[in-house]
Design an enzyme around this catalytic site. Structure first.
Site, PDB file in Angstrom:
ATOM      1  N   GLU A  49       2.857  11.185   4.442  1.00 13.53           N
ATOM      2  CA  GLU A  49       2.476  10.508   5.688  1.00 13.53           C
ATOM      3  C   GLU A  49       2.850   9.033   5.703  1.00 13.53           C
ATOM      4  O   GLU A  49       3.054   8.452   6.774  1.00 13.53           O
ATOM      5  CB  GLU A  49       0.979  10.670   5.948  1.00 13.53           C
ATOM      6  CG  GLU A  49       0.551  12.080   6.312  1.00 13.53           C
ATOM      7  CD  GLU A  49       0.242  12.941   5.099  1.00 13.53           C
ATOM      8  OE1 GLU A  49       0.464  12.477   3.955  1.00 13.53           O
ATOM      9  OE2 GLU A  49      -0.217  14.084   5.277  1.00 13.53           O
ATOM     10  N   PHE A 111     -15.294  18.512   4.755  1.00 13.14           N
ATOM     11  CA  PHE A 111     -14.007  18.620   4.079  1.00 13.14           C
ATOM     12  C   PHE A 111     -12.948  17.780   4.814  1.00 13.14           C
ATOM     13  O   PHE A 111     -12.785  17.904   6.018  1.00 13.14           O
ATOM     14  CB  PHE A 111     -13.569  20.083   4.006  1.00 13.14           C
ATOM     15  CG  PHE A 111     -12.231  20.256   3.354  1.00 13.14           C
ATOM     16  CD1 PHE A 111     -12.028  19.875   2.035  1.00 13.14           C
ATOM     17  CD2 PHE A 111     -11.157  20.763   4.067  1.00 13.14           C
ATOM     18  CE1 PHE A 111     -10.783  20.017   1.434  1.00 13.14           C
ATOM     19  CE2 PHE A 111      -9.909  20.903   3.476  1.00 13.14           C
ATOM     20  CZ  PHE A 111      -9.721  20.524   2.155  1.00 13.14           C
ATOM     21  N   GLN A 112     -12.262  16.963   4.057  1.00 17.68           N
ATOM     22  CA  GLN A 112     -11.207  16.076   4.578  1.00 17.68           C
ATOM     23  C   GLN A 112     -11.711  15.126   5.662  1.00 17.68           C
ATOM     24  O   GLN A 112     -10.980  14.763   6.568  1.00 17.68           O
ATOM     25  CB  GLN A 112     -10.005  16.875   5.075  1.00 17.68           C
ATOM     26  CG  GLN A 112      -9.298  17.553   3.907  1.00 17.68           C
ATOM     27  CD  GLN A 112      -7.936  18.103   4.265  1.00 17.68           C
ATOM     28  OE1 GLN A 112      -7.673  18.488   5.403  1.00 17.68           O
ATOM     29  NE2 GLN A 112      -7.046  18.116   3.287  1.00 17.68           N
ATOM     30  N   LYS A 161     -11.380  17.621  15.850  1.00 16.36           N
ATOM     31  CA  LYS A 161     -10.763  18.928  16.094  1.00 16.36           C
ATOM     32  C   LYS A 161     -11.378  19.651  17.291  1.00 16.36           C
ATOM     33  O   LYS A 161     -10.674  20.240  18.114  1.00 16.36           O
ATOM     34  CB  LYS A 161     -10.917  19.793  14.837  1.00 16.36           C
ATOM     35  CG  LYS A 161     -10.131  21.083  14.884  1.00 16.36           C
ATOM     36  CD  LYS A 161     -10.165  21.788  13.536  1.00 16.36           C
ATOM     37  CE  LYS A 161      -9.248  22.998  13.543  1.00 16.36           C
ATOM     38  NZ  LYS A 161      -9.235  23.668  12.232  1.00 16.36           N
ATOM     39  N   MET A 482      12.141  -8.554  -8.956  1.00 18.51           N
ATOM     40  CA  MET A 482      11.506  -9.775  -8.464  1.00 18.51           C
ATOM     41  C   MET A 482      10.346 -10.181  -9.370  1.00 18.51           C
ATOM     42  O   MET A 482      10.119 -11.366  -9.614  1.00 18.51           O
ATOM     43  CB  MET A 482      11.030  -9.577  -7.020  1.00 18.51           C
ATOM     44  CG  MET A 482      10.475 -10.821  -6.378  1.00 18.51           C
ATOM     45  SD  MET A 482      11.677 -12.178  -6.374  1.00 18.51           S
ATOM     46  CE  MET A 482      12.408 -11.982  -4.753  1.00 18.51           C
TER      47      MET A 482
HETATM   48  C1  TPP Z   1       3.702  -1.395  -2.862  1.00 21.38           C
HETATM   49  C2  TPP Z   1       4.026  -2.617  -3.647  1.00 21.38           C
HETATM   50  N1  TPP Z   1       3.672  -2.716  -4.942  1.00 21.38           N
HETATM   51  C3  TPP Z   1       3.975  -3.821  -5.649  1.00 21.38           C
HETATM   52  C4  TPP Z   1       4.643  -4.858  -5.075  1.00 21.38           C
HETATM   53  C5  TPP Z   1       4.964  -6.118  -5.886  1.00 21.38           C
HETATM   54  N2  TPP Z   1       6.419  -6.254  -6.004  1.00 21.38           N
HETATM   55  C6  TPP Z   1       7.138  -7.072  -5.216  1.00 21.38           C
HETATM   56  S1  TPP Z   1       8.776  -7.011  -5.509  1.00 21.38           S
HETATM   57  C7  TPP Z   1       8.559  -5.919  -6.757  1.00 21.38           C
HETATM   58  C8  TPP Z   1       9.728  -5.414  -7.557  1.00 21.38           C
HETATM   59  C9  TPP Z   1      10.625  -4.566  -6.760  1.00 21.38           C
HETATM   60  O1  TPP Z   1      11.514  -3.957  -7.638  1.00 21.38           O
HETATM   61  P1  TPP Z   1      12.819  -3.263  -7.126  1.00 21.38           P
HETATM   62  O2  TPP Z   1      12.528  -2.314  -6.031  1.00 21.38           O
HETATM   63  O3  TPP Z   1      13.545  -2.678  -8.296  1.00 21.38           O
HETATM   64  O4  TPP Z   1      13.653  -4.440  -6.479  1.00 21.38           O
HETATM   65  P2  TPP Z   1      14.340  -5.729  -7.131  1.00 21.38           P
HETATM   66  O5  TPP Z   1      13.369  -6.843  -7.041  1.00 21.38           O
HETATM   67  O6  TPP Z   1      14.702  -5.368  -8.551  1.00 21.38           O
HETATM   68  O7  TPP Z   1      15.532  -5.962  -6.271  1.00 21.38           O
HETATM   69  C10 TPP Z   1       7.202  -5.627  -6.923  1.00 21.38           C
HETATM   70  C11 TPP Z   1       6.672  -4.700  -7.949  1.00 21.38           C
HETATM   71  C12 TPP Z   1       4.981  -4.723  -3.712  1.00 21.38           C
HETATM   72  N3  TPP Z   1       5.614  -5.692  -3.039  1.00 21.38           N
HETATM   73  N4  TPP Z   1       4.687  -3.595  -3.035  1.00 21.38           N
END
Ligand code: TPP
Lengths: 579, 179
Positions: A49, A111-112, A161, A482
């Protein structure tokens, strides 16, 4: 005419001209899925979803029309909370319909069951619990009205529902009657005049264009204003493409990873004309040190934005397009009145020269050696240069997102789709699918990170089975890049839980297992042929696994909480020189 | 909240649609910022479609301003006014049960009559008094009753309307919708 609540719901969506919806059925929403069989509305069956919500967002981003998602109660409702929050942060109009346990069972831990309206209250612009089938057409009408007017945003309608099974007398309301909801769209005439006055005296103005320009469909009139005034423009992450990157007055993206010229122009400006932008901390850096000499004109349709972060000298509540149209007139009038007086509307040539010098001296740099490791920036450049000008680009969240925003040339509005406010990893794949569904004739490329891709990749199964030929470029640096960058720069290279592996999963095999074409690219010379090959495939999704250099960092960078004056350039800036 | 500047007493008079869920939307905006609602009174107005909420919050003004702007954005909220205490008629109702032995009983009833309060219930060892009036008056009465021994006390929270006789400049419509 007697209908069930469920039939009335589907019929109401048809009346709202819904062409497509994204969703996944389950117990509580079953009654509504039945009349869907006989409806003209296309339903796209997602695999999770969250995917339905982001697809609805991608659709809305690309088309400007509200995206619609429908899911069941409980876990399905909680799965769609992230997209709701994402849409709330970025003001994206989506309408989410959730099933709910029978009305009499609400509050019994049935439920749910979950308190969907309660959970989503802070992440929707408004939500409704339907307590009588007779209300359904009115509520649907209100829901679309609220989602798409004023400051757009997500809304949710929770349908028990038994209410869906209840009989009602069909009607379609003429309009909405909501005494507490009357967004101001027309700017205050005196404020607009004051804004023009302030603009006439500026020597170092910058237009700070935000996502509101796109929401208000104001790109054209913005261009008119720019050409009339000669004011340079920065386009925020949410506004990329709202003013063409190939225009000489476009300075590109400001903020934490903005380019030197965009960031510094704001710091040194004597006037910021903020149009549909919200002084986000990723743009301002340390607020107290942001644009210290600048007077502020702030235009926003949401009165709560004015003065939230920075007190404007001229606040204007209104729809960006309408206000800018009036501003253009006010500027013309002011110019006519003060022609020949060079304390008013002085030449900006000096300022423009200074900006051009910065652009020359502080370009974005990287170094791709022919036989060296593959640079992510090179991949983005090649994608940019070997795709049509109006390609819709969707990004995930992380380094790849910043490189895409920095390096792409967005010359048309609604060509960049990304998650700015919430920064939701996993946004790109489903949002790209939604964008492609809304704009089937346009090429849609997602630039994703390997970490992000793993969060929602399963929606490529949806894309394959529904024949939605999106293209995904994974900049696979084997890291949560990042986060790695922050650990390298601010945690003494102590890398905590950021390594992912380049080979696990095998992205090519995974892509093929999901019905896509998978391509792997290891070296620079393979990049262009792989892109060309992907561009030629139009009957299924394509995934390219670009094996990129994990050491690359995003520069420039303003460390979080620091002043934008402390912008850090790429340490190799001097070595690479002009490029 | 101490790092956010001077904490002050703020009285809001909020006109809302008389529908389920509105209270939780309104309260949620204060809760989200960690603001404690000091008192809250809600009831339908002269027009049944609407209710008026009187909310008293102790918070610094600047963050509160953002909360009130967000309040305006709630769809069932029709109008938000901040009432300056000097320009508002404020009333509150209190029920208080006080220990009343035979030797103190007359002192307590005397005190009640000074405050124009009424004896609502009498027991062997205690009496229950109803008092209505300005919140500071109820505070004073509570102080004076405390030495006798307060058994239970319940206040309604204040309700307020703008004063009619004053010039209206301090009665500020924080948000007339959309402005
Ligand atoms: C749902 C979620 N969890 C954690 C983060 C924290 N976060 C920001 S950028 C990042 C790394 C992203 O890694 P990747 O997709 O490999 O991209 P890159 O930065 O290597 O280009 C994280 C963990 C986030 N923004 N969103």
């Amino acid at each position: 005419m007697k209908l069930t609540g469920a039939q009335a719901l589907i019929k109401s969506l048809e009346h709202e001209a819904v062409e497509v919806m994204f969703g996944l059925p389950g117990g509580a929403i079953l009654p509504v899925y039945d009349p869907l069989i006989d409806s003209s509305i296309r339903h796209i069956l997602v695999r999770h979803e969250q995917g339905a919500g982001h697809m609805a967002e991608g659709y809305a981003h690309a088309t400007g029309r509200p995206g619609v998602a429908m899911v069941t109660s409980g876990p399905a409702a909680t799965n769609i909370v992230t997209p709701l929050c994402d849409a709330y942060m970025d003001s994206i109009p989506i309408v989410v319909i959730t099933g709910q346990v029978p009305y009499a069972n609400i509050g019994t831990d049935a439920f749910q069951e979950c308190d969907t309206v309660g959970i989503t209250m802070p992440v929707t612009k408004h939500n409704w619990l339907v307590t009588d089938a007779q209300d359904i057409p009115r509520i649907v009408r209100e829901a679309f009205h609220v989602a798409t007017t004023g400051r757009p945003g997500p809304v949710l309608v929770d349908v028990p529902k038994d209410i869906a099974n209840q009989q009602m007398d069909w009607y379609w309301p003429d309009g909405v009657d909501m005494p507490g909801y009357k967004p101001t769209t027309k700017g205050h005439a005196k404020q607009i005049k004051d804004a023009a006055r302030l603009m006439s005296q500026s020597r170092r103005p910058v237009i700070y264009a935000g996502g509101g320009i796109l929401k208000a469909r104001a790109a054209e009139v913005l261009r008119e204003l720019v050409e009339l005034t000669g004011f340079p423009v920065v386009t925020t992450l949410m506004a990329r493409g709202s003013f063409p990157d190939d225009h000489e007055l476009c300075l590109g993206m400001p903020g934490m990873h903005g380019n030197y010229t965009a960031v510094t122009s704001m710091q040194q400006a004597d006037l910021l004309v903020a149009l549909g932008s919200r002084f986000d901390d990723r743009v301002t850096g340390k607020v107290g040190a942001f644009a210290p000499e600048a007077k502020i004109i702030h235009v926003d349709i949401d009165p709560a934005e004015l003065g939230k972060v920075r007190q404007p000298d001229v606040p204007i509540v209104g729809d960006c397009r309408q206000v800018i149209e009036e501003l253009v007139k006010a500027v013309l009038a002011d110019k006519a009145k003060h022609s020949g007086d060079d304390t008013q509307w002085p030449s900006l040539a000096e300022w423009q020269t200074r900006l051009r010098d910065w652009q020359r001296d502080f370009p974005l740099v990287y170094d791709q050696q022919p036989d060296g490791p593959l640079k992510p920036q090179f991949c983005v450049d090649q994608l940019r240069d070997h795709t049509p000008d109006d390609t819709i680009v969707v990004a995930g969240v992380g380094q790849h997102q910043m490189w895409t925003s920095q390096r792409w040339k967005f010359n048309h509005p609604y060509t960049f789709v990304n998650s700015g406010g919430l920064g939701t990893m996993g946004f790109a794949v489903p949002a790209a699918i939604g964008a492609k569904v809304g704009m089937p004739d346009r090429m849609v490329w997602a630039v994703d990170g390997d970490g992000c891709f793993q969060m929602t990749a399963q929606e490529l199964v949806t894309a394959s089975s529904e024949r939605i030929p999106v293209k995904i470029a994974i900049l696979n640096n084997a890291y949560l890049g990042m986060v790695r960058q922050w650990q390298e720069l601010f945690y003494e290279e102590r890398y905590s839980e950021v390594y992912l592996s380049p080979d696990l999963p095998d992205y090519v095999m995974w892509a093929e297992a999901m019905g896509c074409v998978g391509i792997r690219v290891d070296s620079p010379e393979e990049v262009e042929p792989a892109i060309d090959k992907a561009n030629d495939i139009d009957d299924r999704p394509v995934v390219i696994d670009f094996r990129t250099d994990y050491r690359e960092k995003v520069y420039p960078m303003v460390p979080a909480g620091h002043s934008n004056d402390e912008i850090i350039l790429d340490p190799a800036h001097d070595t690479y020189g002009e490029r | 909240m101490s790092n956010l500047g001077d904490i002050q007493h703020h009285i809001y008079s909020i006109t809302v649609e008389n529908k389920f869920g509105v209270l939780s939307r309104v309260a949620g905006l204060f809760a989200r910022r960690g603001f404690n609602i000091v008192s809250l009174a809600v009831s339908p107005t002269e027009d049944e479609r609407f209710s008026r909420m009187t909310i008293v919050v102790d918070a610094a003004s600047a963050p509160l301003e953002q909360v009130t702007k967000q309040l305006h954005k709630l769809i069932p909220v029709i109008k938000v006014m901040e009432l300056h205490p000097d320009d508002a008629v404020e009333r509150e109702l209190m029920l208080v049960t006080v220990k009343a032995e035979s030797e103190t009983r007359s002192q307590i009833t005397e005190l009640a009559s000074i405050f124009e309060a009424r004896i609502e219930d009498v027991g062997f060892e205690s009496i229950t008094i109803q008092a209505a009036g300005r919140p500071d008056k109820l505070d004073a009465m509570t102080d004076l009753l405390t030495p006798f021994g307060i058994v239970e006390l319940q206040r309604t929270g204040r309700i307020a309307l703008p004063k009619l006789s004053r010039r209206p400049q301090r009665l500020r419509a924080v948000k007339t919708r959309g402005v």
